[in-house]
Design an enzyme around this catalytic site. Structure first.
Site, mmCIF file in Angstrom:
data_model
loop_
_atom_site.group_PDB
_atom_site.id
_atom_site.type_symbol
_atom_site.label_atom_id
_atom_site.label_comp_id
_atom_site.label_asym_id
_atom_site.label_seq_id
_atom_site.Cartn_x
_atom_site.Cartn_y
_atom_site.Cartn_z
ATOM 1 N N ASP A 165 44.249 41.585 38.615
ATOM 2 C CA ASP A 165 44.999 41.716 40.162
ATOM 3 C C ASP A 165 46.796 41.888 40.013
ATOM 4 O OD1 ASP A 165 45.738 40.240 42.534
ATOM 5 O OD2 ASP A 165 46.203 38.800 41.966
ATOM 6 N N GLU A 249 42.709 46.694 42.676
ATOM 7 C CA GLU A 249 43.018 46.970 44.038
ATOM 8 C C GLU A 249 44.258 48.340 44.824
ATOM 9 O OE1 GLU A 249 44.014 43.372 48.402
ATOM 10 O OE2 GLU A 249 44.554 42.572 45.936
ATOM 11 N N ASP A 330 46.456 33.519 41.698
ATOM 12 C CA ASP A 330 45.951 35.072 40.605
ATOM 13 C C ASP A 330 44.424 35.227 40.067
ATOM 14 O OD1 ASP A 330 48.907 35.305 42.050
ATOM 15 O OD2 ASP A 330 49.198 34.063 40.395
#
Length: 382
Positions: A165, A249, A330
């Protein structure tokens, strides 16, 4: 000059309602015939390969533009070619095998109609180069970027997989709980950059002192860019070596760059880092997976899968109302990235490893329409 002359001829033909000037006709007019005129006679003093490569770049730009208009090219719309300026930050010339460039026994780079150049080699070339691009950056540094054929180097298989992330407070949060601090290279250098910018603004335009101040500012900026690139290389190499599969992502960087966080987003350099992960994974036999940006990674409990809805950014820890699990925002997102990647591969049965290795950003590469094997660029400062 050849690029601009060719672009001007095609624009004038279009404005006059004439047919599109073919590649062969364009080469004849802006190179062969232009050399015989007093204004362009100096074109005969440089290698003809450089001139042909400039026209090849123009033709490629037109093909990409037409393909974008017709829908044959995916992604954002491509603008028509624009005139080049001698004041552009980056200047480059490309020599192919036809130019008969050579690396001498003493380690010098011999270029046609230029001569032997001293080179500080960053690495040895693994095979015979097919082309070399000589690049001048905004700080006045020269680089030679070679295109070579390179075999894959598979790493020993491992069982570990990781989801990543990307963020601003921490550059990367891994699904195993590790957090990589964001170096913030631009923020740390802001005072030095502001002083250099103020010094430049006080200099008289066109003076030698202004050019010296411009170079000092450019060198300060390239030091920031070099440090950021080195950080990305080291982190991406470590992650690829440690993990069999890496999932990230697909962030909307362009959209984030239009917000008040624009400077921090550009300072992080997520796109460059992800591109490094992609080509290193392909070269070393690792799996690289992109997760859609609309997957609610921070809104779903990674333990039970409950969607708890969006949360404001100041909420860094939260408790799942169903299972009672306490999540770091996170780390939970990184775990969900890894899970979504595994589900996507299982569901569609897609081959995660791409068929060709993406080129490193900012270096020379092969033409995208050629049937290329796996390529890698070896760059060397001149």
């Amino acid at each position: 000059m050849v690029f601009n002359d060719g672009l001007r001829i095609r624009q004038e033909a279009r404005a006059a309602g004439l047919p599109y000037v073919s590649d062969g006709e364009l080469s004849k007019r802006v190179i062969t015939q232009a050399k015989k005129t007093p204004e362009r006679s100096w074109l005969g003093e440089v290698s003809a390969v450089i001139l042909q490569q400039s026209l090849a770049d123009l033709n490629a730009a037109y093909r990409n533009f037409f393909a974008s208009l017709s829908g044959g090219r995916k992604g954002a719309k491509v603008a028509p070619p624009r005139f080049r300026s001698r004041k552009d930050d980056r200047q480059a010339i490309r020599f192919t095998r036809n130019a008969k460039f050579k690396i001498t026994a003493s380690g010098r780079l011999r270029l046609p109609k230029i001569g032997d150049l001293s080179v500080r080699w960053s690495r040895s070339l693994p095979s015979e180069p097919s082309s070399v691009t000589v690049i001048k950056d905004r700080a006045g540094r020269y680089f030679a970027s070679f295109v070579v054929e390179l075999a894959d180097e598979p790493l020993p298989e491992t069982t570990t997989k990781v989801g990543i992330d990307l963020g601003l407070k921490h550059f990367a949060i891994l699904s195993d709980g590790r957090k990589i601090t964001n170096p913030r290279f631009l923020r740390r250098a802001e005072k030095r950059l502001k002083r250099a910018q103020r010094a430049l603004s006080r200099k008289q335009k066109g003076s030698r002192n202004r050019e010296k101040a411009r170079l000092r500012l450019a060198r300060a900026h390239v030091r920031v860019a070099d440090a950021r690139r080195e950080f990305h290389h080291q982190l991406s190499t470590r992650l690829i070596r440690e993990n069999q599969a890496v999932a990230v992502e697909n962030l909307a960087v362009k959209g984030l760059a239009r917000t008040r966080l624009a400077k921090s987003v550009h300072d992080a350099g997520w796109a460059q880092f992800v591109a490094m992960l992609e080509y290193k994974a392909a070269r070393h036999g690792r799996a690289f997976i992109r997760i859609g940006r609309f997957v609610p990674t921070s809104q779903v409990c990674s333990a039970c899968g409950l969607g708890d809805g969006p949360k404001p950014l100041h909420v860094r820890r939260w408790t799942c109302p169903r299972c009672g699990a306490v999540h770091d925002r996170d780390v939970n997102a990184a775990i969900n990235v890894a899970k979504a990647a595994g589900l996507a591969v299982t569901a569609c049965g897609a081959q995660v490893r791409p068929g060709s290795v993406p080129a490193q950003r900012g270096e020379a590469g092969t033409h995208p329409k050629q049937p290329t094997p796996r390529w890698k660029q070896a760059g060397s400062p001149v």
